[in-house]
Design an enzyme around this catalytic site. Structure first.
Site, short mmCIF file in Angstrom:
data_model
loop_
_atom_site.label_atom_id
_atom_site.label_comp_id
_atom_site.label_asym_id
_atom_site.label_seq_id
_atom_site.Cartn_x
_atom_site.Cartn_y
_atom_site.Cartn_z
N ILE A 1 33.14 56.39 9.66
CA ILE A 1 31.90 55.61 9.69
C ILE A 1 31.98 54.55 10.78
O ILE A 1 31.19 53.61 10.81
CB ILE A 1 31.61 54.95 8.32
CG1 ILE A 1 32.81 54.12 7.84
CG2 ILE A 1 31.22 55.98 7.29
CD1 ILE A 1 32.49 53.16 6.73
N GLY A 2 32.99 54.71 11.67
CA GLY A 2 33.17 53.72 12.74
C GLY A 2 32.39 54.16 13.98
O GLY A 2 31.18 53.97 14.08
N ARG A 3 33.12 54.78 14.92
CA ARG A 3 32.53 55.31 16.14
C ARG A 3 33.15 56.67 16.42
O ARG A 3 34.35 56.86 16.16
CB ARG A 3 32.80 54.37 17.32
CG ARG A 3 31.99 53.09 17.31
CD ARG A 3 30.52 53.34 17.64
NE ARG A 3 29.76 52.12 17.76
CZ ARG A 3 29.01 51.58 16.81
NH1 ARG A 3 28.92 52.15 15.63
NH2 ARG A 3 28.33 50.46 17.03
N ASP B 1 29.85 60.31 10.11
CA ASP B 1 28.54 59.71 10.40
C ASP B 1 28.38 59.49 11.90
O ASP B 1 27.29 59.20 12.37
CB ASP B 1 28.42 58.36 9.66
CG ASP B 1 27.02 57.76 9.77
OD1 ASP B 1 26.03 58.53 9.73
OD2 ASP B 1 26.89 56.52 9.89
N GLU C 1 27.00 61.50 20.72
CA GLU C 1 25.79 61.61 19.90
C GLU C 1 24.55 61.78 20.77
O GLU C 1 24.47 61.16 21.83
CB GLU C 1 25.65 60.34 19.04
CG GLU C 1 26.79 60.23 18.04
CD GLU C 1 26.81 58.89 17.31
OE1 GLU C 1 25.84 58.10 17.42
OE2 GLU C 1 27.81 58.64 16.63
N HIS D 1 24.47 59.44 12.09
CA HIS D 1 24.71 58.00 12.35
C HIS D 1 23.68 57.14 11.60
O HIS D 1 22.83 56.49 12.21
CB HIS D 1 24.68 57.70 13.85
CG HIS D 1 25.38 56.42 14.20
ND1 HIS D 1 26.02 56.19 15.39
CD2 HIS D 1 25.55 55.26 13.48
CE1 HIS D 1 26.53 54.97 15.41
NE2 HIS D 1 26.26 54.38 14.25
N VAL D 2 23.79 57.17 10.28
CA VAL D 2 22.81 56.47 9.44
C VAL D 2 23.45 55.44 8.51
O VAL D 2 22.85 55.06 7.51
CB VAL D 2 21.99 57.48 8.59
CG1 VAL D 2 21.06 58.30 9.46
CG2 VAL D 2 22.93 58.41 7.78
O1 LIG Z 1 26.71 51.79 14.20
C1 LIG Z 1 26.06 50.88 13.82
C2 LIG Z 1 26.34 49.51 14.08
O2 LIG Z 1 27.28 49.20 14.83
O3 LIG Z 1 25.62 48.66 13.56
#
Ligand SMILES: O=CC(=O)O
Length: 313
Positions: free
Chosen positions: A230-232, A256, A261, A279-280
């Site tokens: 859920i990072g990058r 995510d 992307e 990416h949500v």
């Molecule tokens: O990926 C989303 C954020 O960095 O806020």
């Protein structure tokens, strides 16, 4: 403030646009047929950029805007902003921490459950009528499994809190151990991966954390281990991830974010032990509006010469 030019490189949210338009001269780069010319035409009026996780401010853009004073990112991660260059040029930078912490942590748990309990695959099973031919197969328990977290910042701690409610022992890796935390600290990612069932990546993307999930880490997590990112995207060596999943060296993945992307490796589409989100992490109406309010609050503070609400630089 309505003469202050604010550059929005890509569409982000109608609410954000509407609130920016109420206060500033909002310049929507994506609507311009010739982007370089558009920047040149407005270079002397643009004093702020609103970026996000996919569009930030690199040295070239910063250099093309001589009046730029602030980059306000509609995201918590600011890896798309050249922070060093902003510092050098005296350009301020803000992000949107805290308001999105809970949603992103929710998604980490949601992905863990979705992968281990095969929620998406089970849903497809019902919809396709397969249930009428027989019960769905047994899945893997999440409650009680050891959750390893890479990055024990705000979101990492919120993931830990949630996982604790599922009776999961928590372990973590970060640049240094945090004596105030009761969780087990591992000084290397490989050691963490060898000692957990679910590995959650939630640290900021930097040169040190790029490909922090490499082949060795995936092998250490092993054929029963689950990776949650859920990072990058660039935290993970994506081609290695694809091979590890296809070869069964890794048990599953909940993603995510991706390297490039919105491109997602198509080899993953057929794998039922993989859950793919677009990416949500922070993508709820409530949170995105709170993020927009924070962007606006930072811009207003800056142009009224008040302290920034959430400064990074
Ligand atoms: O990926 C989303 C954020 O960095 O806020």
């Amino acid at each position: 403030m309505d003469s202050i030019g604010v550059l929005l490189p890509i569409p982000m949210s109608p609410y954000l646009e509407q609130e920016l338009e109420k206060r500033f001269n909002l310049l929507k780069l994506w609507t311009a047929p010739h982007k370089t010319q558009f920047i040149k035409d407005h270079a002397t009026s643009i004093r702020a950029i609103v970026g996000n996780a996919s569009a930030g401010a690199d040295a070239e853009l910063i250099d093309s805007l001589p009046k730029l004073e602030i980059v306000a990112s509609y995201s918590v991660g600011i890896d798309k902003v050249d922070l060093k260059y902003c510092k050098e040029k005296g350009v301020r930078v803000t992000n949107t921490p805290d308001v999105l912490t809970e949603d992103v942590a929710d998604i980490a748990i949601g992905l863990s459950l979705a992968v281990m309990r095969r929620l998406c695959e089970s849903d497809r099973y019902v919809r396709s009528g397969l249930w009428k031919k027989g019960d769905y197969k047994l899945t893997t328990k999440f409650t009680g499994k050891t959750v390893g977290i890479i990055g024990m910042g705000r979101i990492g701690k919120a993931v830990a809190k949630r996982a604790e409610a599922f009776s999961c022992p928590i372990a973590y890796f970060s640049r240094s151990g945090k004596p105030d935390l009761k969780y087990k600290y591992y000084p290397t990612v490989v050691e963490l991966a060898s000692n957990c069932d679910v590995l959650v990546v939630v640290c900021p993307l930097t040169e040190e954390t790029r490909h922090i999930i490499n082949r060795e880490v995936m092998n250490a997590l092993g054929p029963k281990g689950v990776l949650i990112n859920i990072g990058r995207g660039p935290h993970v060596d994506e081609p290695e991830l694809v091979s590890a999943l296809l070869e069964g060296r890794l048990g599953g993945a909940g993603l995510d974010v991706y390297q490039n992307e919105p491109e997602v490796p198509e080899e993953l589409f057929g794998l039922e032990n993989v859950v793919l989100l677009p990416h949500v992490g922070s993508g709820t109406v409530e949170t995105r509006n709170a993020m927009a309010d924070l962007v606006i609050g930072n811009l207003e503070a800056h142009f009224l010469n008040k302290p920034l609400l959430t400064p990074v630089v």
